[in-house]
Design a protein around this motif. Structure first.
Motif, PDB file in Angstrom:
ATOM      1  N   GLU A 157      29.271  34.505  -3.246  1.00  0.00           N
ATOM      2  CA  GLU A 157      28.361  35.122  -2.271  1.00  0.00           C
ATOM      3  C   GLU A 157      27.087  35.627  -2.953  1.00  0.00           C
ATOM      4  OE1 GLU A 157      28.732  34.790   0.765  1.00  0.00           O
ATOM      5  OE2 GLU A 157      30.864  34.318   0.992  1.00  0.00           O
ATOM      6  N   LEU A 158      27.184  36.169  -4.142  1.00  0.00           N
ATOM      7  CA  LEU A 158      26.006  36.644  -4.863  1.00  0.00           C
ATOM      8  C   LEU A 158      25.090  35.481  -5.228  1.00  0.00           C
ATOM      9  CD1 LEU A 158      27.660  39.312  -7.190  1.00  0.00           C
ATOM     10  CD2 LEU A 158      26.152  39.764  -5.247  1.00  0.00           C
ATOM     11  N   GLN A 159      25.681  34.352  -5.599  1.00  0.00           N
ATOM     12  CA  GLN A 159      24.881  33.162  -5.919  1.00  0.00           C
ATOM     13  C   GLN A 159      24.063  32.704  -4.718  1.00  0.00           C
ATOM     14  OE1 GLN A 159      27.739  30.301  -7.314  1.00  0.00           O
ATOM     15  NE2 GLN A 159      27.439  30.838  -9.478  1.00  0.00           N
ATOM     16  N   ARG A 160      24.570  32.936  -3.528  1.00  0.00           N
ATOM     17  CA  ARG A 160      23.877  32.516  -2.311  1.00  0.00           C
ATOM     18  C   ARG A 160      23.050  33.636  -1.687  1.00  0.00           C
ATOM     19  NH1 ARG A 160      27.148  29.496  -3.986  1.00  0.00           N
ATOM     20  NH2 ARG A 160      27.213  27.266  -3.571  1.00  0.00           N
ATOM     21  N   GLU A 161      22.859  34.694  -2.465  1.00  0.00           N
ATOM     22  CA  GLU A 161      22.009  35.825  -2.070  1.00  0.00           C
ATOM     23  C   GLU A 161      22.518  36.535  -0.811  1.00  0.00           C
ATOM     24  OE1 GLU A 161      17.746  35.281  -2.409  1.00  0.00           O
ATOM     25  OE2 GLU A 161      18.068  33.371  -3.430  1.00  0.00           O
ATOM     26  N   ARG A 162      23.812  36.424  -0.569  1.00  0.00           N
ATOM     27  CA  ARG A 162      24.428  37.191   0.514  1.00  0.00           C
ATOM     28  C   ARG A 162      25.016  38.444  -0.122  1.00  0.00           C
ATOM     29  NH1 ARG A 162      26.289  31.561   2.921  1.00  0.00           N
ATOM     30  NH2 ARG A 162      28.088  31.744   1.531  1.00  0.00           N
ATOM     31  N   PHE A 163      24.093  39.341  -0.478  1.00  0.00           N
ATOM     32  CA  PHE A 163      24.437  40.460  -1.348  1.00  0.00           C
ATOM     33  C   PHE A 163      25.417  41.439  -0.709  1.00  0.00           C
ATOM     34  CE2 PHE A 163      20.080  39.221  -2.743  1.00  0.00           C
ATOM     35  CZ  PHE A 163      20.467  38.637  -3.936  1.00  0.00           C
ATOM     36  N   ALA A 164      25.275  41.698   0.586  1.00  0.00           N
ATOM     37  CA  ALA A 164      26.176  42.642   1.244  1.00  0.00           C
ATOM     38  C   ALA A 164      27.623  42.144   1.180  1.00  0.00           C
ATOM     39  CB  ALA A 164      25.754  42.866   2.695  1.00  0.00           C
ATOM     40  N   ILE A 165      27.795  40.836   1.456  1.00  0.00           N
ATOM     41  CA  ILE A 165      29.145  40.261   1.395  1.00  0.00           C
ATOM     42  C   ILE A 165      29.645  40.249  -0.046  1.00  0.00           C
ATOM     43  CG2 ILE A 165      30.563  38.227   1.883  1.00  0.00           C
ATOM     44  CD1 ILE A 165      28.563  37.460   4.047  1.00  0.00           C
ATOM     45  N   GLY A 166      28.751  39.906  -0.979  1.00  0.00           N
ATOM     46  CA  GLY A 166      29.126  39.863  -2.387  1.00  0.00           C
ATOM     47  C   GLY A 166      29.583  41.219  -2.908  1.00  0.00           C
ATOM     48  N   ILE A 167      28.868  42.265  -2.512  1.00  0.00           N
ATOM     49  CA  ILE A 167      29.245  43.615  -2.938  1.00  0.00           C
ATOM     50  C   ILE A 167      30.569  44.023  -2.305  1.00  0.00           C
ATOM     51  CG2 ILE A 167      28.612  46.067  -2.778  1.00  0.00           C
ATOM     52  CD1 ILE A 167      25.682  45.128  -3.036  1.00  0.00           C
ATOM     53  N   ASP A 168      30.733  43.664  -1.022  1.00  0.00           N
ATOM     54  CA  ASP A 168      31.985  43.988  -0.327  1.00  0.00           C
ATOM     55  C   ASP A 168      33.171  43.304  -1.018  1.00  0.00           C
ATOM     56  OD1 ASP A 168      33.507  45.088   1.953  1.00  0.00           O
ATOM     57  OD2 ASP A 168      33.792  42.983   2.473  1.00  0.00           O
ATOM     58  N   GLU A 169      33.007  42.033  -1.404  1.00  0.00           N
ATOM     59  CA  GLU A 169      34.082  41.310  -2.102  1.00  0.00           C
ATOM     60  C   GLU A 169      34.348  41.926  -3.476  1.00  0.00           C
ATOM     61  OE1 GLU A 169      36.092  39.286  -0.952  1.00  0.00           O
ATOM     62  OE2 GLU A 169      35.173  38.426   0.826  1.00  0.00           O
ATOM     63  N   THR A 170      33.290  42.388  -4.138  1.00  0.00           N
ATOM     64  CA  THR A 170      33.460  43.048  -5.437  1.00  0.00           C
ATOM     65  C   THR A 170      34.297  44.314  -5.289  1.00  0.00           C
ATOM     66  OG1 THR A 170      31.313  42.203  -6.199  1.00  0.00           O
ATOM     67  CG2 THR A 170      32.254  44.063  -7.413  1.00  0.00           C
ATOM     68  N   LEU A 171      34.012  45.090  -4.258  1.00  0.00           N
ATOM     69  CA  LEU A 171      34.764  46.321  -4.021  1.00  0.00           C
ATOM     70  C   LEU A 171      36.225  46.021  -3.685  1.00  0.00           C
ATOM     71  CD1 LEU A 171      32.125  48.342  -1.950  1.00  0.00           C
ATOM     72  CD2 LEU A 171      32.810  48.716  -4.332  1.00  0.00           C
ATOM     73  N   ARG A 172      36.455  44.964  -2.919  1.00  0.00           N
ATOM     74  CA  ARG A 172      37.828  44.572  -2.591  1.00  0.00           C
ATOM     75  C   ARG A 172      38.567  44.133  -3.862  1.00  0.00           C
ATOM     76  NH1 ARG A 172      37.474  40.563   2.515  1.00  0.00           N
ATOM     77  NH2 ARG A 172      39.695  41.003   2.672  1.00  0.00           N
ATOM     78  N   CYS A 173      37.852  43.439  -4.734  1.00  0.00           N
ATOM     79  CA  CYS A 173      38.421  43.006  -6.003  1.00  0.00           C
ATOM     80  C   CYS A 173      38.816  44.213  -6.850  1.00  0.00           C
ATOM     81  CB  CYS A 173      37.392  42.149  -6.737  1.00  0.00           C
ATOM     82  SG  CYS A 173      37.968  41.439  -8.281  1.00  0.00           S
ATOM     83  N   LEU A 174      37.943  45.214  -6.906  1.00  0.00           N
ATOM     84  CA  LEU A 174      38.222  46.428  -7.663  1.00  0.00           C
ATOM     85  C   LEU A 174      39.411  47.190  -7.078  1.00  0.00           C
ATOM     86  CD1 LEU A 174      34.574  47.672  -8.327  1.00  0.00           C
ATOM     87  CD2 LEU A 174      36.185  46.784 -10.027  1.00  0.00           C
ATOM     88  N   ALA A 175      39.498  47.222  -5.737  1.00  0.00           N
ATOM     89  CA  ALA A 175      40.611  47.917  -5.080  1.00  0.00           C
ATOM     90  C   ALA A 175      41.943  47.253  -5.424  1.00  0.00           C
ATOM     91  CB  ALA A 175      40.400  47.930  -3.563  1.00  0.00           C
ATOM     92  N   LEU A 176      41.939  45.914  -5.465  1.00  0.00           N
ATOM     93  CA  LEU A 176      43.161  45.195  -5.832  1.00  0.00           C
ATOM     94  C   LEU A 176      43.514  45.436  -7.293  1.00  0.00           C
ATOM     95  CD1 LEU A 176      42.654  41.796  -3.973  1.00  0.00           C
ATOM     96  CD2 LEU A 176      44.516  43.413  -3.609  1.00  0.00           C
ATOM     97  N   ALA A 177      42.497  45.472  -8.157  1.00  0.00           N
ATOM     98  CA  ALA A 177      42.748  45.739  -9.583  1.00  0.00           C
ATOM     99  C   ALA A 177      43.375  47.116  -9.763  1.00  0.00           C
ATOM    100  CB  ALA A 177      41.447  45.636 -10.373  1.00  0.00           C
ATOM    101  N   ASP A 178      42.898  48.079  -8.971  1.00  0.00           N
ATOM    102  CA  ASP A 178      43.452  49.427  -9.050  1.00  0.00           C
ATOM    103  C   ASP A 178      44.893  49.442  -8.548  1.00  0.00           C
ATOM    104  OD1 ASP A 178      43.131  52.389  -9.394  1.00  0.00           O
ATOM    105  OD2 ASP A 178      43.524  52.350  -7.239  1.00  0.00           O
ATOM    106  N   LYS A 179      45.153  48.732  -7.451  1.00  0.00           N
ATOM    107  CA  LYS A 179      46.511  48.674  -6.896  1.00  0.00           C
ATOM    108  C   LYS A 179      47.471  48.056  -7.903  1.00  0.00           C
ATOM    109  CE  LYS A 179      49.185  46.432  -3.202  1.00  0.00           C
ATOM    110  NZ  LYS A 179      49.905  47.612  -2.708  1.00  0.00           N
ATOM    111  N   MET A 180      46.997  47.039  -8.625  1.00  0.00           N
ATOM    112  CA  MET A 180      47.833  46.326  -9.581  1.00  0.00           C
ATOM    113  C   MET A 180      47.872  47.014 -10.942  1.00  0.00           C
ATOM    114  SD  MET A 180      46.316  42.549  -8.670  1.00  0.00           S
ATOM    115  CE  MET A 180      47.158  41.712 -10.012  1.00  0.00           C
ATOM    116  N   LYS A 181      47.075  48.093 -11.084  1.00  0.00           N
ATOM    117  CA  LYS A 181      46.939  48.757 -12.392  1.00  0.00           C
ATOM    118  C   LYS A 181      46.544  47.720 -13.451  1.00  0.00           C
ATOM    119  CE  LYS A 181      48.138  52.852 -10.938  1.00  0.00           C
ATOM    120  NZ  LYS A 181      48.099  52.570  -9.510  1.00  0.00           N
ATOM    121  N   LEU A 182      45.584  46.860 -13.048  1.00  0.00           N
ATOM    122  CA  LEU A 182      45.129  45.775 -13.912  1.00  0.00           C
ATOM    123  C   LEU A 182      44.013  46.294 -14.804  1.00  0.00           C
ATOM    124  CD1 LEU A 182      45.524  42.756 -14.511  1.00  0.00           C
ATOM    125  CD2 LEU A 182      43.767  42.253 -12.819  1.00  0.00           C
TER     126      LEU A 182
END
Length: 440
Positions: free
Chosen positions: A394-419
């Motif tokens: 999404e960031l490559q396609r300049e859809r920054f809002a979606i890209g940031i949202d996906e980044t936050l979801r990725c971080l939330a999953l990393a926290d859940k997994m204690k990754l």
């Protein structure tokens, strides 16, 4: 006075007390509990009295309107008498205590049991019953007690307890999963060969979820070698015997053989060793030659064929041949359960070579959503990798809002997994995401 009354309490005196308080006759209690009147009389009036099972106690508790676990603190008198243990009553009692959370009762009786080390076999039986009935979490305490109190670290119940504990504590917590792998790694070779197959498959899968690719390779190699040995031994045995029962394993023997190749190929692919990975894909692409294939075995062989086809598509795309994407998508449409795992790699290919997969994501959007509470170890790992790749996309396609949202979801999953990712990996991840943002 209160202390004296407490000391005088007994299981039967409390049941008699409840009979009087509720105005029940034995016939009425029999009607409500489903226990025969004769049996109730023998339990409460005979001397010596008939033993009460824990299921009968639960039935009486329900008849009197009490919650499960009523009088459990007094039940040990049914199991322990004059230094003798009634195993047929004690094991179900401890199982039931674990099921309803009466840890106080477990601790009270275990302290007496462990005065004799031989009684660890009782605790092992309780753990096995809980584990086999799907109550892995409840079994942990008993396996830990066996491990802590069994002096022979090569005994069957000690080694099996180590294995069951490894299985029981697996979840989405990456840190705890890795601790479990380290703790169990030195014991799996002490298991019987048929159980070793299951253990190696579990070890490889757990390491795969944690992205520990070298460890995945190690266990996949061990699994493939052991499955080959077991298979060849079985071929020789059948040549000299009419017996046709395969070694008892959780899965068909062909699963362990095929997974040895599949996991090796997957680990190599994750390390970008694509040509080498292709060689191992061929190892499970056509397992129809495998002997001893019953209907279940044939179904497993078909699964491997499908996985090999999909993984070959995605490897070709990773090598730059993304023109085969439409062919891959059409193939995936017939295998819905394989769509999301394949999308993870397709997304990675799109990011690597810069081609658009918007239509693919739209077509399969229902497969990429999730509820956090529904994720297990493997699905959480897959969603983490997908969210990471989609953020870059999404960031490559300049859809920054979606890209940031996906980044936050990725971080939330990393926290859940204690990754917890090493610092140099974090730097690489950040660099990749920054590079994904087009220059203005």
């Amino acid at each position: 006075m209160e202390l004296q009354e407490t000391m005088q309490r007994s299981l039967r005196s409390e049941i008699q007390k409840s009979l009087k308080e509720n105005g029940y006759t034995l016939s009425k209690l029999s009607e409500l509990s489903g226990i025969g009147t004769g049996h109730l009389s023998e339990m409460l009036n005979n001397n010596p009295s008939r033993a009460i099972t824990v299921n009968q106690l639960d039935a009486m508790a329900k008849a009197f309107g009490h919650a499960p676990g009523w009088l459990y603190e007094l039940y040990p008198e049914e199991c322990l008498s004059e230094g003798k243990i009634s195993r047929p009553r004690l094991v179900p009692y401890l199982v039931r205590c674990a099921e309803i959370g009466r840890e106080d009762c477990i601790k009270a009786i275990v302290s007496n049991l462990l005065e004799n080390p031989k009684n660890t076999s009782i605790l092992f039986s309780v753990a096995e019953q809980l584990f086999q009935s799907g109550k892995q979490k409840e079994s942990v305490l008993f396996y830990e007690l066996v491990i802590d109190n069994e002096k022979d670290s090569y005994s069957d119940q000690f080694v099996m307890s180590q294995y069951r504990l490894f299985r029981a504590v697996q979840g989405t917590n990456t840190e705890e999963n890795w601790k479990a792998v380290i703790r169990f790694d030195s014991y799996w070779k002490r298991l019987p060969e048929n159980v070793q197959l299951d253990a190696l498959l579990q070890l490889a899968n757990v390491c795969f979820m944690m992205c520990r690719w070298k460890d995945v390779e190690k266990y996949a190699d061990e699994l493939r070698n052991l499955a080959t040995i077991v298979y060849e031994n079985e071929l020789r045995r059948r040549t000299s015997s009419k017996a046709n029962d395969l070694p008892k394993t959780e899965r068909h023997l062909v699963v362990y053989y095929g997974q040895g190749f599949l996991l090796k190929a997957a680990a190599l692919k994750k390390q970008r060793l694509y040509e080498e990975a292709k060689k191992y894909i061929q190892g499970y692409a056509d397992l129809g030659w495998f002997e001893f294939l019953d209907e279940t075995g044939k179904q497993e062989v078909e699964k491997f064929r499908v996985w090999a086809k999909i993984n070959s598509y995605t490897l070709d795309m990773l090598l730059g041949n993304y023109e085969i994407l439409p062919e891959c998508i059409n193939f995936l449409a017939d295998y819905p359960e394989e769509i999301f795992p394949a999308l993870v790699t397709i997304m990675e290919c799109a990011n690597k070579y810069g081609f658009c997969i918007d239509e693919v994501l739209e077509r399969f959007s229902e497969y990429t959503s999730y509820r956090e509470d529904d994720l297990n170890g493997l699905s959480a790992s897959r969603h983490f990798r997908f969210r990471y790749q989609k953020a870059i996309y999404e960031l490559q396609r300049e859809r920054f809002a979606i890209g940031i949202d996906e980044t936050l979801r990725c971080l939330a999953l990393a926290d859940k997994m204690k990754l917890y990712i090493p610092a140099h990996h974090v730097t690489r991840v950040i660099d990749e995401m920054i590079e994904a943002i087009p220059d203005k």
